[in-house]
Design a protein around this motif. Sequence first.
Motif, mmCIF file in Angstrom:
data_model
loop_
_atom_site.group_PDB
_atom_site.id
_atom_site.type_symbol
_atom_site.label_atom_id
_atom_site.label_comp_id
_atom_site.label_asym_id
_atom_site.label_seq_id
_atom_site.Cartn_x
_atom_site.Cartn_y
_atom_site.Cartn_z
ATOM 1 N N UNK A 109 -16.353 -52.086 -41.467
ATOM 2 C CA UNK A 109 -16.162 -50.783 -42.116
ATOM 3 C C UNK A 109 -15.034 -50.792 -43.142
ATOM 4 N N UNK A 110 -14.088 -51.698 -42.980
ATOM 5 C CA UNK A 110 -12.962 -51.721 -43.920
ATOM 6 C C UNK A 110 -13.164 -52.705 -45.081
ATOM 7 N N UNK A 111 -14.340 -53.311 -45.161
ATOM 8 C CA UNK A 111 -14.553 -54.227 -46.286
ATOM 9 C C UNK A 111 -14.396 -53.463 -47.606
ATOM 10 N N UNK A 112 -13.578 -54.022 -48.474
ATOM 11 C CA UNK A 112 -13.434 -53.451 -49.815
ATOM 12 C C UNK A 112 -12.569 -52.212 -49.917
ATOM 13 N N UNK A 113 -11.963 -51.769 -48.802
ATOM 14 C CA UNK A 113 -11.204 -50.507 -48.887
ATOM 15 C C UNK A 113 -9.939 -50.618 -49.741
ATOM 16 N N UNK A 114 -9.523 -51.821 -50.061
ATOM 17 C CA UNK A 114 -8.311 -51.980 -50.878
ATOM 18 C C UNK A 114 -8.599 -52.653 -52.236
ATOM 19 N N UNK A 115 -9.846 -52.592 -52.683
ATOM 20 C CA UNK A 115 -10.180 -53.222 -53.979
ATOM 21 C C UNK A 115 -9.325 -52.654 -55.109
ATOM 22 N N UNK A 116 -8.960 -51.381 -54.982
ATOM 23 C CA UNK A 116 -8.155 -50.735 -56.027
ATOM 24 C C UNK A 116 -6.780 -51.390 -56.209
ATOM 25 N N UNK A 117 -6.314 -52.082 -55.177
ATOM 26 C CA UNK A 117 -4.978 -52.692 -55.265
ATOM 27 C C UNK A 117 -4.985 -54.123 -55.775
ATOM 28 N N UNK A 118 -6.157 -54.694 -55.981
ATOM 29 C CA UNK A 118 -6.245 -56.117 -56.340
ATOM 30 C C UNK A 118 -7.157 -56.292 -57.546
ATOM 31 N N UNK A 119 -6.576 -56.650 -58.684
ATOM 32 C CA UNK A 119 -7.339 -56.785 -59.924
ATOM 33 C C UNK A 119 -7.981 -58.165 -59.991
ATOM 34 N N UNK A 120 -8.847 -58.449 -59.012
ATOM 35 C CA UNK A 120 -9.399 -59.805 -58.873
ATOM 36 C C UNK A 120 -10.078 -60.270 -60.165
ATOM 37 N N UNK A 121 -10.922 -59.429 -60.732
ATOM 38 C CA UNK A 121 -11.644 -59.834 -61.946
ATOM 39 C C UNK A 121 -10.716 -60.120 -63.109
ATOM 40 N N UNK A 122 -9.753 -59.242 -63.317
ATOM 41 C CA UNK A 122 -8.809 -59.411 -64.430
ATOM 42 C C UNK A 122 -7.970 -60.679 -64.245
ATOM 43 N N UNK A 123 -7.617 -60.960 -63.006
ATOM 44 C CA UNK A 123 -6.825 -62.161 -62.713
ATOM 45 C C UNK A 123 -7.632 -63.409 -63.075
ATOM 46 N N UNK A 124 -8.872 -63.434 -62.632
ATOM 47 C CA UNK A 124 -9.745 -64.595 -62.914
ATOM 48 C C UNK A 124 -9.989 -64.714 -64.423
ATOM 49 N N UNK A 125 -10.280 -63.593 -65.066
ATOM 50 C CA UNK A 125 -10.555 -63.617 -66.509
ATOM 51 C C UNK A 125 -9.348 -64.130 -67.302
ATOM 52 N N UNK A 126 -8.144 -63.935 -66.760
ATOM 53 C CA UNK A 126 -6.934 -64.386 -67.461
ATOM 54 C C UNK A 126 -6.630 -65.859 -67.173
ATOM 55 N N UNK A 127 -7.478 -66.497 -66.374
ATOM 56 C CA UNK A 127 -7.277 -67.925 -66.103
ATOM 57 C C UNK A 127 -6.391 -68.221 -64.906
ATOM 58 N N UNK A 128 -6.137 -67.185 -64.112
ATOM 59 C CA UNK A 128 -5.356 -67.366 -62.887
ATOM 60 C C UNK A 128 -6.290 -67.352 -61.680
ATOM 61 N N UNK A 129 -5.814 -67.933 -60.601
ATOM 62 C CA UNK A 129 -6.481 -67.774 -59.331
ATOM 63 C C UNK A 129 -5.757 -66.705 -58.533
ATOM 64 N N UNK A 130 -6.392 -66.271 -57.441
ATOM 65 C CA UNK A 130 -5.739 -65.332 -56.532
ATOM 66 C C UNK A 130 -5.859 -65.880 -55.115
ATOM 67 N N UNK A 131 -4.747 -65.920 -54.426
ATOM 68 C CA UNK A 131 -4.766 -66.350 -53.028
ATOM 69 C C UNK A 131 -4.139 -65.242 -52.200
ATOM 70 N N UNK A 132 -4.800 -64.862 -51.126
ATOM 71 C CA UNK A 132 -4.251 -63.795 -50.291
ATOM 72 C C UNK A 132 -4.435 -64.105 -48.811
ATOM 73 N N UNK A 133 -3.534 -63.545 -48.037
ATOM 74 C CA UNK A 133 -3.495 -63.786 -46.594
ATOM 75 C C UNK A 133 -3.262 -62.439 -45.907
ATOM 76 N N UNK A 134 -3.889 -62.240 -44.769
ATOM 77 C CA UNK A 134 -3.600 -61.043 -43.975
ATOM 78 C C UNK A 134 -2.277 -61.258 -43.237
ATOM 79 N N UNK A 135 -1.291 -60.404 -43.534
ATOM 80 C CA UNK A 135 0.053 -60.657 -42.989
ATOM 81 C C UNK A 135 0.114 -60.615 -41.473
#
Length: 413
Positions: free
Chosen positions: A160-186
């Motif tokens: 049920x919580x899949x995607x609930x925080x997409x607003x906080x992570x600009x995944x597409x923009x990061x990739x388009x800028x040539x960066x990767x994104x790595x994340x971990x559940x604290x």
Amino acid sequence: QISFGQLRVEFEPNYDESKVPEFEVPDPLRMFNGRKIRNQRRWEKKGRPELLEFFTRNVYGRVPGELGISTWEVVEQSDNALGGKAKRKQVDLVFKKNGRSLHFNILIYLPKNVDNAPVFLGYNFYGNHTITNDVNVIISDAWARNNPSFGIINNQLTEQSRGVRVNRWAVNEIIDAGFGLATIYYGEVDPDKDDFRDGIHPFFYVDAQQRPAADEWGSVAGWAWGLSRAMDYFEEDAEVNENKVVVFGHSRLGKTSLWAGVTDERFAAVISNNSGCGGAALSKRQFGETVARINNSFPHWFCKNFRNYNKNEDALPADQHELLALIAPRPVYVASAEEDQWADPRGEFLSAFYATPVYDLYGEKGIPSKEMPAVNQPIQNTVAYHIRTGGHDVTGFDWEQYIKWATEQLMNE
Ligand code: GCU
């Protein structure tokens, strides 16, 4: 008898600039014994170690021992993520000691058109599966804070919580800028509760120890430790450029990214988003959240010694601008939000300003003026700062700035 009313009044936060106490801002280029530091060499040999020791023993707590990755495994991967422009990997790191075992999962997206990608690394609050709608992202089985609006009950994360925080992570923009994104559940590194029997802390207990000693690590230092272990893994992963890892965090996790950047010089740049008290904000201002307040609400975040400064900020021989200075000469970005007064935007700005003399030693540009910039008008030097409109959050505006700044700082070498 102290009534509850009185206690509440004692903790009433101050939001009035005219009530900020007068205090002297400790000079990062002066040793505690008064001696002045005049060059990089003295800073690195004397000034920096003294301050690092202070923050280690009195604020975040020291890590009591060493523990490397026991084994790691790519548990899932794809060359066709995010509509085909990215690779995805989910890597499980396992730690074993004295019959205990802990594991955490790093979700990594990398741009397909870059060989050895720079990456943003940051923790998330509610599981890797919340930062994207990607159905392939594994849901953590670690303890989570209940949040009925995300369907989190019984401390378990669910679909049920899949995607609930997409607003906080600009995944597409990061990739388009040539960066990767790595994340971990604290929560996989240390569940965010005042309980030192779980998470990473017990791995280092000696004899009948039940909780860290007064100068030993709290949760923030535990989470920072986890970021360093992710860095250990990046050093093994040919697809990640371990020399260009930008460590990022919001709020309590922004306190964490700062401490990770300070303690691990392998991080190339550091971003603290709305980190506030115990993060970028000056404690001596006592504006919004204070040392006493944070140690009361979150007794597990800092080391026990930090409580010596509850309602006793005057006694602090160092303040948070010196935490930022410990990152020098590496780039650091402090960001505030106008409505997030609890985190003291002005105190966050002044920290960046007062850290600047140390950047000057290296010929790196900090914050040139004590005048706060207007909202949504970033200052992007080696030390960067912005205050945006809106509240306590990570927004598209924030990411737009971070990507632009990180590109300038790391990509033109
Ligand atoms: C609380 C806490 C802050 C912290 C924030 C967060 O508001 O008082 O210090 O930064 O939670 O992590 O969201």
